[in-house]
Design a protein around this motif. Structure first.
Motif, PDB file in Angstrom:
ATOM      1  N   UNK A 180      20.625   4.716  42.145  1.00  0.00           N
ATOM      2  CA  UNK A 180      20.030   4.585  43.459  1.00  0.00           C
ATOM      3  C   UNK A 180      20.934   3.954  44.233  1.00  0.00           C
ATOM      4  N   UNK A 181      21.402   4.368  45.383  1.00  0.00           N
ATOM      5  CA  UNK A 181      22.199   3.613  46.248  1.00  0.00           C
ATOM      6  C   UNK A 181      21.207   3.047  47.292  1.00  0.00           C
ATOM      7  N   UNK A 182      20.876   2.116  47.498  1.00  0.00           N
ATOM      8  CA  UNK A 182      19.985   1.436  48.454  1.00  0.00           C
ATOM      9  C   UNK A 182      20.444   1.046  49.778  1.00  0.00           C
ATOM     10  N   UNK A 183      20.857   2.124  50.634  1.00  0.00           N
ATOM     11  CA  UNK A 183      21.230   1.585  52.008  1.00  0.00           C
ATOM     12  C   UNK A 183      20.293   1.631  52.972  1.00  0.00           C
ATOM     13  N   UNK A 184      19.248   1.289  52.706  1.00  0.00           N
ATOM     14  CA  UNK A 184      18.109   1.434  53.364  1.00  0.00           C
ATOM     15  C   UNK A 184      17.661   0.111  54.654  1.00  0.00           C
ATOM     16  N   UNK A 185      18.836   0.001  55.450  1.00  0.00           N
ATOM     17  CA  UNK A 185      18.933  -1.263  56.092  1.00  0.00           C
ATOM     18  C   UNK A 185      18.670  -0.868  57.543  1.00  0.00           C
ATOM     19  N   UNK A 186      17.800  -1.552  58.188  1.00  0.00           N
ATOM     20  CA  UNK A 186      17.456  -1.315  59.486  1.00  0.00           C
ATOM     21  C   UNK A 186      18.252  -2.118  60.572  1.00  0.00           C
ATOM     22  N   UNK A 187      19.671  -2.131  60.361  1.00  0.00           N
ATOM     23  CA  UNK A 187      20.604  -2.881  61.027  1.00  0.00           C
ATOM     24  C   UNK A 187      21.251  -1.842  62.199  1.00  0.00           C
ATOM     25  N   UNK A 188      21.320  -2.556  63.455  1.00  0.00           N
ATOM     26  CA  UNK A 188      22.178  -1.781  64.497  1.00  0.00           C
ATOM     27  C   UNK A 188      23.638  -2.022  64.173  1.00  0.00           C
ATOM     28  N   UNK A 189      24.017  -3.174  63.519  1.00  0.00           N
ATOM     29  CA  UNK A 189      25.258  -3.539  63.549  1.00  0.00           C
ATOM     30  C   UNK A 189      25.535  -3.910  62.059  1.00  0.00           C
ATOM     31  N   UNK A 190      26.650  -3.027  61.508  1.00  0.00           N
ATOM     32  CA  UNK A 190      26.721  -3.536  60.013  1.00  0.00           C
ATOM     33  C   UNK A 190      28.250  -2.973  59.719  1.00  0.00           C
ATOM     34  N   UNK A 191      29.175  -3.900  59.796  1.00  0.00           N
ATOM     35  CA  UNK A 191      30.607  -3.638  59.556  1.00  0.00           C
ATOM     36  C   UNK A 191      31.305  -4.257  58.357  1.00  0.00           C
ATOM     37  N   UNK A 192      30.483  -4.011  57.378  1.00  0.00           N
ATOM     38  CA  UNK A 192      30.758  -4.638  56.161  1.00  0.00           C
ATOM     39  C   UNK A 192      31.425  -3.492  55.258  1.00  0.00           C
ATOM     40  N   UNK A 193      32.297  -2.707  55.365  1.00  0.00           N
ATOM     41  CA  UNK A 193      32.993  -1.796  54.372  1.00  0.00           C
ATOM     42  C   UNK A 193      32.947  -0.192  55.010  1.00  0.00           C
ATOM     43  N   UNK A 194      33.187   0.728  53.998  1.00  0.00           N
ATOM     44  CA  UNK A 194      32.973   2.146  54.176  1.00  0.00           C
ATOM     45  C   UNK A 194      31.703   2.373  54.638  1.00  0.00           C
ATOM     46  N   UNK A 195      31.356   3.558  55.504  1.00  0.00           N
ATOM     47  CA  UNK A 195      30.090   3.718  56.025  1.00  0.00           C
ATOM     48  C   UNK A 195      29.725   4.799  55.060  1.00  0.00           C
ATOM     49  N   UNK A 196      28.952   4.263  54.296  1.00  0.00           N
ATOM     50  CA  UNK A 196      28.374   5.523  53.101  1.00  0.00           C
ATOM     51  C   UNK A 196      27.230   6.246  53.712  1.00  0.00           C
ATOM     52  N   UNK A 197      26.416   5.611  54.688  1.00  0.00           N
ATOM     53  CA  UNK A 197      25.224   6.220  55.132  1.00  0.00           C
ATOM     54  C   UNK A 197      25.800   7.858  55.931  1.00  0.00           C
ATOM     55  N   UNK A 198      26.812   7.682  56.588  1.00  0.00           N
ATOM     56  CA  UNK A 198      27.261   8.764  57.163  1.00  0.00           C
ATOM     57  C   UNK A 198      28.124   9.746  56.305  1.00  0.00           C
ATOM     58  N   UNK A 199      28.517   9.288  55.121  1.00  0.00           N
ATOM     59  CA  UNK A 199      28.970  10.134  54.183  1.00  0.00           C
ATOM     60  C   UNK A 199      27.847  11.073  53.675  1.00  0.00           C
ATOM     61  N   UNK A 200      26.720  10.707  53.308  1.00  0.00           N
ATOM     62  CA  UNK A 200      25.807  11.324  52.717  1.00  0.00           C
ATOM     63  C   UNK A 200      24.832  12.145  53.834  1.00  0.00           C
ATOM     64  N   UNK A 201      24.793  11.676  55.164  1.00  0.00           N
ATOM     65  CA  UNK A 201      24.170  12.496  56.070  1.00  0.00           C
ATOM     66  C   UNK A 201      25.099  13.723  56.421  1.00  0.00           C
ATOM     67  N   UNK A 202      24.615  14.825  56.503  1.00  0.00           N
ATOM     68  CA  UNK A 202      25.329  15.986  56.606  1.00  0.00           C
ATOM     69  C   UNK A 202      26.250  16.771  55.629  1.00  0.00           C
ATOM     70  N   UNK A 203      25.836  16.177  54.293  1.00  0.00           N
ATOM     71  CA  UNK A 203      26.440  16.552  53.140  1.00  0.00           C
ATOM     72  C   UNK A 203      25.813  17.665  52.564  1.00  0.00           C
ATOM     73  N   UNK A 204      24.805  18.169  52.806  1.00  0.00           N
ATOM     74  CA  UNK A 204      23.763  19.336  52.551  1.00  0.00           C
ATOM     75  C   UNK A 204      23.384  19.298  51.153  1.00  0.00           C
ATOM     76  N   UNK A 205      23.233  18.093  50.796  1.00  0.00           N
ATOM     77  CA  UNK A 205      22.591  17.564  49.134  1.00  0.00           C
ATOM     78  C   UNK A 205      23.663  17.853  48.210  1.00  0.00           C
ATOM     79  N   UNK A 206      25.004  17.952  48.633  1.00  0.00           N
ATOM     80  CA  UNK A 206      26.138  18.233  47.550  1.00  0.00           C
ATOM     81  C   UNK A 206      26.594  16.714  47.005  1.00  0.00           C
ATOM     82  N   UNK A 207      26.146  15.651  47.636  1.00  0.00           N
ATOM     83  CA  UNK A 207      26.859  14.417  47.215  1.00  0.00           C
ATOM     84  C   UNK A 207      25.733  13.672  46.777  1.00  0.00           C
ATOM     85  N   UNK A 208      24.209  13.745  46.954  1.00  0.00           N
ATOM     86  CA  UNK A 208      23.308  12.847  46.621  1.00  0.00           C
ATOM     87  C   UNK A 208      22.048  13.308  47.280  1.00  0.00           C
ATOM     88  N   UNK A 209      20.904  12.968  46.770  1.00  0.00           N
ATOM     89  CA  UNK A 209      19.578  13.562  47.066  1.00  0.00           C
ATOM     90  C   UNK A 209      18.919  12.271  47.927  1.00  0.00           C
TER      91      UNK A 209
END
Length: 471
Positions: A180-209
């Motif tokens: 489980x990747x816990x990226x459940x952050x309510x932050x408007x700013x987070x510049x601490x590495x690769x943007x994993x959130x946007x990797x999964x959003x739009x991936x149509x269930x091919x990278x994770x659930x």
């Protein structure tokens, strides 16, 4: 999945219980055919976990047994991404039991929800807290937040608020191996590495659930104004967009275009619809403004319409005088999908284009279709404010399968080649799924395809998540 069907189902039952398994064919039917009824699949079992922990346990079992998984939300997609194939080996993991709103934080303007929450429920929960969640689309009464994020859904408010990706601050994701990747952050700013959130959003269930998400909320929109405008051509529609933006600014939340062919088709096939204007016009635009101040949108929209009529950009216009009339306007716009299915077999083109090039694209596309397929009518409509054009071509009902397949391939090639020549995209908001998977090979560069395959191989090396979709 091989002869281990019974033992795997028993192990899945130990995780999710009786309520979490759908085994009989009658109950499975709703999960096995997509909304446009273009794809139908088979599955030995539909698994309905009730928590992130159960989802992770299900994925660990599937990883151990090399069982392919098709994640599914509300099953309202347009590209077949949530439907298994016909070999009967893929199981469906449905999120529809994970339907809890976990927190509404009016101070931070956030809402935390599980993936199976219906979009309309999110909208209502925001309104109950005197807040506004802007994602809105025709299937909002049945589509789920997880599906919206997995497909990066668009809808009618993209012009002002962006796609689903722009409305999520964080997500929680179960990976192919059950981690489980816990990226459940309510932050408007987070510049601490690769943007994993946007990797999964739009991936149509091919990278994770996607199992949970933190969504952005906005101040409640107490003022709203809606107008229906008659125009001479699509050229005036683009010019009207620019004029309206100059007067109304970012208060424009929707700017929808439709041709007279679409209007007449809706009047034939959608009950309780009528023309908002007394005359017939080649094109129409539906404009909607919203603001925290109650009177401002109406004042601004009246000013914009007066300027448009004076400049000759509009031939006629009517401003909705109450919410009932506003709903009548939207019923026309939202009736397009239903009407075109009744009118014929629609070849749907969900393309994105630079707004400045919409006029020349439509002109060239019209000429190409008229020259190569003169017997086929064009249904031209879309979210013109954000450059998302649904340039659909209708085939008649009753064509032989081979003739329909031939025309589909030829028309798609014609429209999509032109869209790419205009530096556009062949999928603006519906995703790739099965529908555009093979075409993606033609239009993505070698570098893009290599990067996408590398990401897939890293996160899902056994190709268990939604196989046969996107790539």
């Amino acid at each position: 999945m091989t002869s281990t069907h019974p033992s795997l189902i028993e192990r899945l039952h130990a995780v999710v219980g009786d309520a979490g398994l759908v085994l009989d064919a009658e109950r499975q039917a709703a999960y096995l055919t997509d909304w446009p009824r273009k794809w139908t699949g088979r599955t030995p079992v539909v698994v309905r976990p009730n928590s992130t922990e159960e989802t992770a346990a299900v994925m660990r079992l599937c990883h151990q047994t090399r069982t392919p998984v098709v994640p599914q939300g509300g099953n309202t997609g347009m590209t077949g991404a949530g439907i298994p194939d016909m070999d009967g080996a893929q199981i469906i993991v449905s999120m529809n039991r994970m339907n809890r709103i976990l927190e509404v934080d009016a101070t931070s303007n956030t809402m935390t929800v599980e993936a199976g929450v219906i979009l309309a429920s999110v909208q209502q929960a925001a309104a109950d807290a005197n807040r506004f969640f802007p994602l809105s689309l025709g299937a909002e009464g049945s589509c789920t937040i997880g599906g919206n994020l997995a497909t990066n859904a668009g809808g009618i408010s993209v012009l002002r608020y962006g796609n689903a990706r722009d409305l999520a601050l964080g997500v929680e994701v179960v990976l192919a191996d059950g981690r489980v990747w816990d990226g459940l952050r309510a932050l408007r700013k987070d510049n601490s590495g690769y943007d994993l959130r946007n990797l999964f959003i739009g991936s149509e269930g091919t990278l994770g659930v996607i199992t949970r998400a933190v969504l952005k909320l906005f101040p409640a929109q107490h003022g709203r104004a809606t107008a229906w405008v008659g125009l001479r051509s699509h050229k005036e529609a683009v010019a009207l967009l620019s004029l309206t933006q100059s007067i109304c600014g970012d208060r424009i939340i929707a700017f929808e275009m439709m041709s007279e062919f679409g209007m007449s088709m809706i009047l034939r096939h959608v009950a309780d619809t009528q023309r908002p204007l007394s005359g017939v016009h080649p094109y129409y635009v539906l404009i909607e403004l919203a603001d925290a101040q109650q009177e401002l949108p109406g004042t601004l929209l009246e000013e914009a319409l007066a300027a448009a009529l004076e400049a000759g950009l509009a031939d006629d216009a009517v401003l909705a005088v109450n919410d009932r009339q506003r709903q009548q306007f939207w019923k026309i716009r939202e009736g397009v999908s239903q009407a075109q299915l009744r009118e014929g077999h629609p070849l749907k083109h969900d393309i994105a284009l630079p707004i400045a090039r919409l006029v020349s694209f439509i002109d060239e596309a019209n000429a190409l279709i008229a020259a190569s397929f003169p017997q086929l009518p064009v249904l031209n409509f879309g979210h013109i404010g954000d450059g998302n054009l649904h340039y659909n071509v209708l085939l008649p009902h009753g064509l032989a399968d081979d003739e329909r397949e031939r025309l589909t391939a030829e028309v798609n090639l014609c429209i999509h080649d032109l869209a790419i020549a205009y530096r556009g995209s062949i999928s603006a908001e519906h995703g790739v799924g099965r529908l555009r998977r093979d075409e993606l090979r033609r239009y993505k560069s070698a570098v893009e395809k290599d990067l996408m395959r590398s990401i897939k191989a890293t996160l899902d090396p056994d190709q268990l998540l939604n196989p046969g979709k996107v790539l």
